[in-house]
Design an enzyme around this catalytic site. Structure first.
Site, PDB file in Angstrom:
ATOM      1  N   ARG A  65      -0.852  -0.399  -7.489  1.00  0.00           N
ATOM      2  CA  ARG A  65      -1.936  -1.033  -8.258  1.00  0.00           C
ATOM      3  C   ARG A  65      -1.554  -2.357  -8.919  1.00  0.00           C
ATOM      4  O   ARG A  65      -2.340  -2.867  -9.738  1.00  0.00           O
ATOM      5  CB  ARG A  65      -2.436  -0.072  -9.355  1.00  0.00           C
ATOM      6  CG  ARG A  65      -2.813   1.317  -8.913  1.00  0.00           C
ATOM      7  CD  ARG A  65      -3.947   1.321  -7.930  1.00  0.00           C
ATOM      8  NE  ARG A  65      -4.560   2.656  -7.801  1.00  0.00           N
ATOM      9  CZ  ARG A  65      -5.323   3.019  -6.807  1.00  0.00           C
ATOM     10  NH1 ARG A  65      -5.583   2.172  -5.820  1.00  0.00           N
ATOM     11  NH2 ARG A  65      -5.858   4.231  -6.768  1.00  0.00           N
ATOM     12  N   ASP A 153      -5.421  -0.073   4.157  1.00  0.00           N
ATOM     13  CA  ASP A 153      -5.701   1.239   3.583  1.00  0.00           C
ATOM     14  C   ASP A 153      -6.761   1.156   2.491  1.00  0.00           C
ATOM     15  O   ASP A 153      -6.744   0.276   1.642  1.00  0.00           O
ATOM     16  CB  ASP A 153      -4.445   1.870   3.017  1.00  0.00           C
ATOM     17  CG  ASP A 153      -4.707   3.302   2.594  1.00  0.00           C
ATOM     18  OD1 ASP A 153      -5.157   4.088   3.439  1.00  0.00           O
ATOM     19  OD2 ASP A 153      -4.505   3.613   1.412  1.00  0.00           O
ATOM     20  N   HIS A 180      -6.269   3.305   7.991  1.00  0.00           N
ATOM     21  CA  HIS A 180      -7.221   4.158   7.279  1.00  0.00           C
ATOM     22  C   HIS A 180      -8.407   4.305   8.228  1.00  0.00           C
ATOM     23  O   HIS A 180      -9.100   3.335   8.511  1.00  0.00           O
ATOM     24  CB  HIS A 180      -7.645   3.480   5.969  1.00  0.00           C
ATOM     25  CG  HIS A 180      -8.677   4.223   5.194  1.00  0.00           C
ATOM     26  ND1 HIS A 180      -8.409   4.797   3.960  1.00  0.00           N
ATOM     27  CD2 HIS A 180      -9.992   4.476   5.442  1.00  0.00           C
ATOM     28  CE1 HIS A 180      -9.510   5.368   3.510  1.00  0.00           C
ATOM     29  NE2 HIS A 180     -10.477   5.182   4.379  1.00  0.00           N
ATOM     30  N   ASP A 306      -0.151   9.514  -0.529  1.00  0.00           N
ATOM     31  CA  ASP A 306      -1.345   8.742  -0.875  1.00  0.00           C
ATOM     32  C   ASP A 306      -1.533   8.739  -2.391  1.00  0.00           C
ATOM     33  O   ASP A 306      -2.642   8.889  -2.909  1.00  0.00           O
ATOM     34  CB  ASP A 306      -2.594   9.280  -0.168  1.00  0.00           C
ATOM     35  CG  ASP A 306      -3.799   8.344  -0.280  1.00  0.00           C
ATOM     36  OD1 ASP A 306      -3.603   7.175  -0.679  1.00  0.00           O
ATOM     37  OD2 ASP A 306      -4.921   8.780   0.009  1.00  0.00           O
TER      38      ASP A 306
END
Length: 430
Positions: A65, A153, A180, A306
């Site tokens: 993040r 992703d 993804h 994940d």
């Protein structure tokens, strides 16, 4: 600087044996007995107390993040959480702001990771600019800048033409492409698995074909392009079947499964609970059984978490509005060891291959996933004997959005070393 780890249980030919390890200048210098007599006294001694010493775990699917979403996680907190979970190498996904979609941005991310991370961070570049466009990145340029693989992703590549050209470019550059898999035209705004549970709760569903259809498309494109095609977080029986057939045909496809898809199903969602909202969603018991079977027969190559931290506010309210994703890197080994090894579905050695050796090998992380003389001293000391409770206040991630809080498990990570340096120990907990 030398460090001696005494009385360590180490896997030798898939059996645990009591040994000592000598670490010198960040690498494993010797494994054996009475090493101080052969090499002299060490500068530091760590007693493993007959606990298991594992090669550092490897997770190629983590969301740090940072930059742009640091209320959820930072490089520092995310990699400390990784160390808490026994992981010494992680792959950082590119859904940050700005997206690492140019050589310059990738180089900046690599430098940022090196400056702030507690563990080794392998950096993904995106497949397309801004991660959701149809414009391809400079694959050879991002590889030179330090990317180890490419992924969008969080978003599926929607057009076959774009994906084929991306695969050709990634193959030429020698980069794995981690996908993804999600067809937006079939996705239809769902928040959990389509089926009886979603209907009972009055929540919009995500059907299996939205994932499996892209897998089927992509394996044919992978065969034509020659790329190493990797399927992220496989969740459906149909996807497992397609991947199994593709491997039998000799196509260079690998895939991962996340712990939550092995442990939980949509039947565990008894109410509108955002802590059980993730993408792909928890599927049916039939899908879960297919995932376990695929892991056992080798169709599924390894386990990846994940890890997707969010703020508390983002995971409150209804599944209709809450964010997708759960944390996982601090609970992965313990939940997998408890569910798979304690029940004798897998051996401890097989679990270590799935969570360390194989992801490192398949993604070309040459110094990761090894516990041998000459290798970097990336390792974890793990208590396999004593049950403990997963507690939110002991998590080191900023995100506490885990459905496993309150679970009683085995496999408590006591200490993690990276390049011979202690990066996590029990005295570092909050």
């Amino acid at each position: 600087m030398t460090t001696l780890i005494k009385n360590a249980q180490i896997l030798v030919n898939h059996h645990l044996e009591l040994n000592d390890l000598l670490i010198e200048d960040g690498r494993i210098k010797a494994i054996g007995h009475q090493l101080n007599e052969q090499y002299g006294a060490a500068d530091q001694v760590i007693c493993a107390d007959k606990h298991f010493v594992s090669p550092g775990l490897v997770d190629v699917h983590v969301h740090l993040r940072d930059p742009g979403q640091t209320a959820k996680e930072t490089i520092e907190t995310g990699t400390l959480a990784a160390a808490h979970g026994g992981f010494t190498t992680v792959g950082a996904m590119p859904n940050v702001d700005p997206v690492p979609d140019t050589p310059e941005r990738v180089a900046a991310m690599v430098a940022r990771n090196q400056a702030k991370a507690r563990v080794h961070v392998a950096q993904y570049a995106s497949i397309t600019t801004e991660r959701t466009s149809e414009e391809l990145v400079d694959f050879e340029g991002v590889k030179r800048a330090g990317a180890f693989a490419v992924s969008n992703d969080g978003s599926g590549v929607q057009t076959a033409g774009t994906m084929y050209q991306a695969m050709c470019g990634a193959a030429k550059a020698g980069l794995p492409l981690a996908a993804h898999v999600e067809d937006d035209s079939l996705y239809q705004g769902g928040v959990m698995n389509a089926g009886p549970t979603a209907e009972r709760l009055g929540l919009p569903g995500i059907n299996n074909v939205s994932e499996a259809a892209q897998v089927a498309r992509d394996v044919m494109l992978a065969e034509a392009s020659g790329v190493h095609y990797h399927v992220c977080h496989v969740s459906t029986a149909e996807s497992v079947r397609v991947i199994r057939h593709a491997k039998e045909a000799g196509i260079n496809v690998t895939c991962e499964v996340s712990p939550h898809h092995l442990l939980l199903t949509d039947e565990d969602i008894t109410m509108d609970n955002p802590m059980l909202k993730m993408n792909p969603p928890l599927r049916s018991p039939k899908d879960r059984s297919a995932l376990v079977a695929g892991l056992l027969d080798g169709t599924i190559d390894f386990i990846a978490t994940d890890h997707a931290p969010h703020t508390d506010a983002e995971k409150q309210g209804s599944m209709k509005t809450a964010a997708f994703g759960i944390t996982g890197i601090e609970t992965a080994f313990a939940t997998m060891y408890t569910a798979l090894v304690k029940t004798r579905l897998l051996s401890l050695g097989q679990l270590i291959e799935l969570m360390s050796t194989k992801p490192a090998q398949l993604f070309g992380l040459k110094d990761a996933g090894q516990l041998k003389v000459g290798a970097p001293a990336d390792l974890a000391i793990i208590d396999l004997e004593h049950e403990y409770e997963i507690k939110a206040d002991q998590m080191l991630s900023k995100g506490h959005n885990s459905p496993f809080i309150g679970w009683h498990v085995y496999g408590n990570v006591l200490m993690t070393l990276v390049d011979g340096q202690v990066v996590y120990g029990k005295d570092q907990q909050k």
